[in-house]
Design a protein around this motif. Structure first.
Motif, PDB file in Angstrom:
ATOM      1  N   ALA A   1     -90.191  -1.756 -22.148  1.00  0.00           N
ATOM      2  CA  ALA A   1     -91.218  -2.713 -21.199  1.00  0.00           C
ATOM      3  C   ALA A   1     -91.735  -1.308 -20.543  1.00  0.00           C
ATOM      4  N   PRO A   2     -92.771  -1.565 -20.076  1.00  0.00           N
ATOM      5  CA  PRO A   2     -93.429  -0.701 -19.148  1.00  0.00           C
ATOM      6  C   PRO A   2     -92.450  -0.546 -17.621  1.00  0.00           C
ATOM      7  N   GLY A   3     -92.126   0.703 -17.385  1.00  0.00           N
ATOM      8  CA  GLY A   3     -91.233   1.081 -16.418  1.00  0.00           C
ATOM      9  C   GLY A   3     -89.680   1.244 -16.933  1.00  0.00           C
ATOM     10  N   ASP A   4     -89.778   1.037 -18.192  1.00  0.00           N
ATOM     11  CA  ASP A   4     -88.232   0.770 -18.727  1.00  0.00           C
ATOM     12  C   ASP A   4     -87.925   2.607 -19.215  1.00  0.00           C
ATOM     13  N   MET A   5     -86.959   3.275 -18.354  1.00  0.00           N
ATOM     14  CA  MET A   5     -86.580   4.500 -18.757  1.00  0.00           C
ATOM     15  C   MET A   5     -85.100   4.517 -19.006  1.00  0.00           C
ATOM     16  N   SER A   6     -84.452   3.502 -19.449  1.00  0.00           N
ATOM     17  CA  SER A   6     -83.065   3.344 -19.775  1.00  0.00           C
ATOM     18  C   SER A   6     -82.707   4.378 -20.847  1.00  0.00           C
ATOM     19  N   LEU A   7     -81.630   5.043 -20.695  1.00  0.00           N
ATOM     20  CA  LEU A   7     -81.029   6.156 -21.627  1.00  0.00           C
ATOM     21  C   LEU A   7     -80.230   5.487 -22.848  1.00  0.00           C
ATOM     22  N   VAL A   8     -80.316   5.802 -23.890  1.00  0.00           N
ATOM     23  CA  VAL A   8     -79.750   5.145 -24.948  1.00  0.00           C
ATOM     24  C   VAL A   8     -78.897   6.381 -25.636  1.00  0.00           C
ATOM     25  N   ILE A   9     -77.704   6.249 -25.852  1.00  0.00           N
ATOM     26  CA  ILE A   9     -76.722   7.265 -26.140  1.00  0.00           C
ATOM     27  C   ILE A   9     -76.197   6.952 -27.563  1.00  0.00           C
ATOM     28  N   SER A  10     -76.258   7.660 -28.465  1.00  0.00           N
ATOM     29  CA  SER A  10     -75.797   7.309 -29.891  1.00  0.00           C
ATOM     30  C   SER A  10     -74.489   8.093 -30.247  1.00  0.00           C
ATOM     31  N   GLU A  11     -73.647   7.330 -30.911  1.00  0.00           N
ATOM     32  CA  GLU A  11     -72.486   7.728 -31.407  1.00  0.00           C
ATOM     33  C   GLU A  11     -71.615   8.223 -29.973  1.00  0.00           C
ATOM     34  N   LEU A  12     -71.200   7.300 -29.149  1.00  0.00           N
ATOM     35  CA  LEU A  12     -70.452   7.740 -27.898  1.00  0.00           C
ATOM     36  C   LEU A  12     -69.404   8.710 -28.272  1.00  0.00           C
ATOM     37  N   HIS A  13     -69.295   9.901 -27.508  1.00  0.00           N
ATOM     38  CA  HIS A  13     -68.250  10.687 -27.675  1.00  0.00           C
ATOM     39  C   HIS A  13     -66.932  10.438 -26.537  1.00  0.00           C
ATOM     40  N   LEU A  14     -65.651  10.916 -26.596  1.00  0.00           N
ATOM     41  CA  LEU A  14     -64.919  10.727 -25.762  1.00  0.00           C
ATOM     42  C   LEU A  14     -65.223  11.478 -24.454  1.00  0.00           C
ATOM     43  N   HIS A  15     -65.759  12.468 -24.412  1.00  0.00           N
ATOM     44  CA  HIS A  15     -66.190  13.053 -23.271  1.00  0.00           C
ATOM     45  C   HIS A  15     -67.328  12.853 -22.670  1.00  0.00           C
ATOM     46  N   ASP A  16     -68.038  11.793 -23.059  1.00  0.00           N
ATOM     47  CA  ASP A  16     -69.348  11.537 -22.491  1.00  0.00           C
ATOM     48  C   ASP A  16     -69.192  10.553 -21.071  1.00  0.00           C
ATOM     49  N   THR A  17     -67.830  10.249 -20.637  1.00  0.00           N
ATOM     50  CA  THR A  17     -67.694   9.478 -19.530  1.00  0.00           C
ATOM     51  C   THR A  17     -68.279  10.015 -18.413  1.00  0.00           C
ATOM     52  N   GLY A  18     -68.665   9.509 -17.233  1.00  0.00           N
ATOM     53  CA  GLY A  18     -68.942   9.912 -16.069  1.00  0.00           C
ATOM     54  C   GLY A  18     -70.056   9.394 -15.223  1.00  0.00           C
ATOM     55  N   ARG A  19     -70.841  10.189 -14.406  1.00  0.00           N
ATOM     56  CA  ARG A  19     -71.691   9.517 -13.690  1.00  0.00           C
ATOM     57  C   ARG A  19     -73.177  10.035 -14.077  1.00  0.00           C
ATOM     58  N   TYR A  20     -74.099   8.986 -14.350  1.00  0.00           N
ATOM     59  CA  TYR A  20     -75.307   9.556 -14.897  1.00  0.00           C
ATOM     60  C   TYR A  20     -76.545   9.236 -13.704  1.00  0.00           C
ATOM     61  N   ARG A  21     -77.431  10.173 -13.673  1.00  0.00           N
ATOM     62  CA  ARG A  21     -78.290   9.836 -12.568  1.00  0.00           C
ATOM     63  C   ARG A  21     -79.830   9.825 -13.464  1.00  0.00           C
ATOM     64  N   CYS A  22     -80.652   8.737 -13.174  1.00  0.00           N
ATOM     65  CA  CYS A  22     -82.006   8.374 -13.686  1.00  0.00           C
ATOM     66  C   CYS A  22     -82.737   8.844 -12.177  1.00  0.00           C
ATOM     67  N   GLU A  23     -83.541   9.883 -12.716  1.00  0.00           N
ATOM     68  CA  GLU A  23     -84.492  10.454 -11.683  1.00  0.00           C
ATOM     69  C   GLU A  23     -85.824  10.291 -12.007  1.00  0.00           C
ATOM     70  N   VAL A  24     -86.711   9.630 -11.237  1.00  0.00           N
ATOM     71  CA  VAL A  24     -88.380   9.493 -11.725  1.00  0.00           C
ATOM     72  C   VAL A  24     -88.971  10.151 -10.698  1.00  0.00           C
ATOM     73  N   ILE A  25     -90.145  11.270 -11.141  1.00  0.00           N
ATOM     74  CA  ILE A  25     -90.789  12.111 -10.307  1.00  0.00           C
ATOM     75  C   ILE A  25     -92.291  11.595 -10.717  1.00  0.00           C
ATOM     76  N   ASP A  26     -93.081  11.474  -9.649  1.00  0.00           N
ATOM     77  CA  ASP A  26     -94.464  11.165  -9.715  1.00  0.00           C
ATOM     78  C   ASP A  26     -94.906  11.904  -8.466  1.00  0.00           C
ATOM     79  N   GLY A  27     -95.435  13.087  -8.703  1.00  0.00           N
ATOM     80  CA  GLY A  27     -96.107  13.989  -7.900  1.00  0.00           C
ATOM     81  C   GLY A  27     -94.943  14.477  -6.669  1.00  0.00           C
ATOM     82  N   LEU A  28     -95.364  14.064  -5.385  1.00  0.00           N
ATOM     83  CA  LEU A  28     -94.513  14.275  -4.374  1.00  0.00           C
ATOM     84  C   LEU A  28     -93.211  13.004  -4.349  1.00  0.00           C
ATOM     85  N   GLU A  29     -93.356  11.866  -4.960  1.00  0.00           N
ATOM     86  CA  GLU A  29     -92.404  10.868  -4.859  1.00  0.00           C
ATOM     87  C   GLU A  29     -91.386  11.387  -5.928  1.00  0.00           C
ATOM     88  N   ASP A  30     -90.111  10.903  -5.431  1.00  0.00           N
ATOM     89  CA  ASP A  30     -88.874  11.618  -6.182  1.00  0.00           C
ATOM     90  C   ASP A  30     -87.816  10.426  -5.800  1.00  0.00           C
TER      91      ASP A  30
END
Length: 370
Positions: A139-168
């Protein structure tokens, strides 16, 4: 006369330049309006005067099974809403949960590494995520991350950062795997692993060093173990559900006993490993009792391989494997899994029964994996 005209023209020119600057009121090239003023130190300071960017996630923690596909939710919106869509840049980055491999300090493990960046229809993924990640864009504004074939070492903290000019703006989502924690010690006995050796020992058993959160969850579910072991963050701890002498004493309440950060190279302890869901199946091979070498060959002949300790724990804890027959495992230990305790099958609690590391010429059955 020329001097007089110059004195008259300078103030006029200054006023004209000020008017010109204010009339052009810094329209930034992404459509935002800014007003640029001078502060008392003579430095340019930009004041925002328009649309506000918001980045949000409905879930700060996502749990998934190893080998599955998982979606980490991230949405952005503007306030007030825009009438014309605007191109944004999206960056997903990641801090692993499994600690760093540094022999001395964990500082490098706390650095974010890039997972993918995207702008419009173009995107690029990095490292072990290359070819396994995409943006959902449902949908508009949906920047969700899809990870395929999840690995044993993929765990942790993920950051979604959206940048629009000077807005971050950004939001974080923690990813964890469903699994089981188990203590592991060397064939040479108690307290023989430094930090790197503990990491390697867990990995050889198809597992990783457990995080504090994973060990805490295991303690809440009843794990009680009186030997201290390494965790992924370089601390050494152990879980106690029934306080007793020799395990922190009876004056302390139940909980995780912590030795704190230890030297990763010189100090030696056991390990707490974390085994995640299996893509294959662990099974007991019906055959005549075998020595260790024969057991390895029997699994290969049957189209599989001898099971690892982490695989047996995952099959027991996550898939309900229950078998009252001792069998060889890949590390030359002999164990068997009990979900429903019963006579002649060990203690009255569920668990993996462990005979320890035995001479290779002893005769047992075998647990295989395929």
């Amino acid at each position: 006369m020329a001097m007089l005209n110059l004195h008259i023209l300078i103030p006029v020119l200054a006023q004209w330049l000020t008017l010109l600057t204010s009339c052009q009121a810094a329209r930034y090239n992404n459509g935002f309006f800014y007003h640029d003023l001078m502060n008392g130190n003579g430095n340019g300071e930009i004041y925002f005067n328009g649309v506000r960017l918001h980045v949000e996630s409905p879930n700060s923690l996502v749990s998934a099974a190893r080998g599955s596909n998982v979606t980490l939710p991230c949405y952005y919106r503007y306030e007030p809403e825009l009438s014309i869509p605007r191109t944004t840049r999206v960056k997903w980055s990641w801090i692993p949960a499994n600690g760093g491999s540094s022999a001395i300090a964990p500082s490098s493990s706390s650095r974010e590494t890039e997972v993918m960046v995207a702008m419009g229809n173009r995107h690029r993924s990095y490292g072990s995520f290359r070819g396994r990640v995409r943006l959902r864009r449902a949908a508009p504004g949906d920047m969700s991350l899809v990870i395929s074939e999840l690995h044993l070492h993929d765990t942790g903290r993920y950051r979604c950062e959206v940048i629009d000019g000077l807005e971050d703006e950004s939001v974080t989502v923690d990813l964890e795997l469903r699994g089981v924690v188990f203590p592991y010690f060397s064939q040479n006995g108690r307290y023989h692993f430094n930090f790197l050796e503990a990491q390697q020992a867990c990995e050889r058993q198809d597992a990783t060093l457990a995080t504090f959160e994973q060990l805490f969850t295991a303690w809440e579910e009843g794990l009680d173990w009186c030997n201290a072991g390494w965790l992924a963050d370089g601390t050494v701890q152990y879980p106690i559900t029934i306080p007793r002498e020799g395990c922190g004493g009876t004056d302390l309440s139940a909980g995780l006993r912590s030795y704190g950060q230890r030297h990763r190279l010189f100090h030696r302890f056991d390990a707490f490993c974390f085994a995640a869901s299996l893509k294959g199946t662990v099974y007991f091979l019906h055959t005549n009792k075998l020595n260790f070498t024969e057991a390895v060959q029997a699994c290969i002949k049957d189209g599989g391989q001898i099971a690892k300790v982490g695989q047996l724990y995952a099959a027991w804890g996550l898939m309900g494997l229950d078998r009252c027959d001792a069998g060889w495992l890949a590390d030359r230990s002999v164990r068997y899994p009990i979900v429903k305790p019963r006579p002649n099958c060990g203690p009255s609690e569920p668990g993996i029964r462990n005979f320890g590391f035995l001479p290779e010429d002893h005769k047992y059955n075998v647990y295989c994996y395929r």
